[in-house]
Enzyme design. Sequence first.
Site, short mmCIF file in Angstrom:
data_model
loop_
_atom_site.label_atom_id
_atom_site.label_comp_id
_atom_site.label_asym_id
_atom_site.label_seq_id
_atom_site.Cartn_x
_atom_site.Cartn_y
_atom_site.Cartn_z
N GLU A 77 0.81 -1.22 0.00
CA GLU A 77 0.00 0.00 0.00
C GLU A 77 0.85 1.27 0.00
O GLU A 77 0.81 2.05 0.97
CB GLU A 77 -0.96 0.03 1.20
N GLU A 115 -5.66 -8.59 0.83
CA GLU A 115 -6.32 -8.11 2.04
C GLU A 115 -7.78 -7.84 1.75
O GLU A 115 -8.11 -7.22 0.73
CB GLU A 115 -5.69 -6.81 2.58
O1 IFM Z 1 -4.11 -3.20 9.10
C1 IFM Z 1 -4.06 -2.62 7.84
C2 IFM Z 1 -2.92 -3.21 7.03
O2 IFM Z 1 -1.70 -3.04 7.68
C3 IFM Z 1 -2.84 -2.56 5.68
N1 IFM Z 1 -4.12 -2.57 5.00
C4 IFM Z 1 -5.27 -2.13 5.76
C5 IFM Z 1 -5.34 -2.86 7.07
C6 IFM Z 1 -6.59 -2.39 7.86
O3 IFM Z 1 -6.55 -1.02 8.06
#
Ligand code: IFM
Length: 495
Positions: A221, A402
Site C-alpha cells: 500500500e 487483504e
Molecule cells: O491493518 C491494515 C494493514 O496493515 C494494511 N491494510 C489495511 C489494514 C486495515 O486497516
Amino acid sequence: MSMLTRQQLNSRAALSATARAAGAGPHAGAPATTGGPAAGRGTGSDPDAQPTGGPRGDLRFPTGFGWGAATSAYQIEGGAKEDGRGESVWDTFSRAPGRTRNGDTGDVAADHYHRYADDLDLMRDLGLRSYRFSISWPRIQADGTGAPNQRGLDFYRRLVDGLHERGISPMATLFHWDLPQALQDAGGWENRDTAYRFAEYADAVFRGLGDQVPAWLTINEPKTVVQNGYLIGHHAPGFQNPQAAYLVAHHLQLAHGLAVRALRATGSTGRIGPALNLHPCYPADDSAEAGRAAHLYDGYENRLYLDSILKGSYPADVLDDLGADSWMARGIADGDLETISSPIDLLAVQYYTPYYVTGDGGTVTRWPTSQADWQQIYPDGMYDILTRITRDYGPVPLTVTENGLPQADTLSADGTVDDNGRISFLRDHMAAAHRAISEGVPLESYHVWSLLDNFEWAEGYDQRWGLIYVDYPTQRRVPKRSAHWYREVIRANGL
Ligand code: IFM
C-alpha cells in the site's frame, strides 16, 4: 490527540486544500469517469447480520484456489529488541506521546516472534493454502544498510520452513511500513537513495530466503504511506507535506521496480508484484462535475500506482493537477518509468471500501460502515475493482491480499467469539470475487485480513481484524466463529 479518519484523509477537498497551500497546481478537469453510480446494484452487507449457516458449495472456486490469510511484521511480531532488530519508524512514532490510541505500540503485539510455531499450527488447523506475511526490514538490516543480520533471516527461514511443513504456500511482503529509523533520519522516502537501499535489502532477502518463497510482494500500500504518513500525518513518519507526499509516491514506485529487477538478477523463478489498496471511485450523483471529480479522485487513488507499473506512465490528469513544478514531477529521472514498469508476475489487490465523490471533490457515505468509520461495506466494489483491472490493464494474474473488517469482538464466558458480522462480510465479498472469476478475471487467491487480531497502527489494539482472537494479557489465541466458518469454505472450496 484528535484523530483524523481515513475518510477525511482521502477527502479530495482536504487534499486539494493542503496541496494548494503547499503550492501544487489546482485540480484540473478531466474527461470520463471510472465505475458508475451504484444505484440499482447489490447492497452493502449488514455488519450486524446473522450468517445463514455454513458454506453450501453453490459457488465453487477454481481447483487449487489459494485460500489464505494475511498479517504484517510490526502488527503481530513484537520482539522489538530481539536478535539484533533495529528501530523502525513505527517504533519511534508509536512511542511518541499522543500518536496512537491509548499510547499502544507494537513492542509486544501478538508476540508472534515467540509464538510463531503455535500460530503455524493454527494456520494448518484452518486449512490455509497460502499465508501472506511481511519481513521486518530492521530485523534484516538494523540501520537499513550493510550485511544482513543472520538471526533476522533465520527467523523468517524458520517461519517459511514451518509453512512448507504444513502444506501452506508462503507469500512474503518486503515492506509493510516499518522503515529503519536510520533511513528516516537520512530523509526517509523523500530521499531517492532510500529506493536503492530498499533494492539492496530486497536482494539480501531474496538470497537468504528466495529458494523457499514462491511469491513476493514489494511495497504494501504505497498510497497509505503517501496519504497517511505524509499528507495527514496520522501514520509514521507523521508529516503533513503534500509536495513531499507525491515525491514519496514516486520513490516508493521506483523502489518497487528496483526490487522486481533485483529478484530477476538473482535468477530466481519466484513471482513478484506490488500490493496495492485500490478503491472504486464513483460519482456521488449524475452531474458532470461529480463525474470529473470522481475521475481525478480515481487518478490519485488508483491510476497513479496502476498506470506507472502496468503502463509505464503516470496519469496525465494527476501530473497536471500536481503541476509541472511539483516535487514529484521534478523528481522523475530518465528511465525511472521503465524501471517502475518492469514486468510483474502478479498484482496484489487490497479492497476495503469504495468512495463516492461529489462535484467539489469531497466524499459522501452511501453504505453502513464498520468499526472503522472510513470503511463502507460494499461487496460489489470488490467485483468492480477486479473486473476493472482486467478490463483496463489486461489479464495480469491477480491475488486479493487483504479484505476484512474490524469489530469490537469479545470473548464470551464459554470461550467463544461470535463474529457473525465478519462472516457476512467475508461471504459477500468472496461471492463478489467469485462473480469476477466467472466473468474471466484471473484471480488466483484470496487472503483475509487478518489471521490474528493485531496492532492496527494509529488505532492501536482497539480494532480487532482477526479470524483468531488474541487475548492480549495472556496472549491466548481463540479462533472466532469466522475462523470455523472459513475452514469450511476452504474445505468446500467455495461458498
Ligand atoms: O491493518 C491494515 C494493514 O496493515 C494494511 N491494510 C489495511 C489494514 C486495515 O486497516
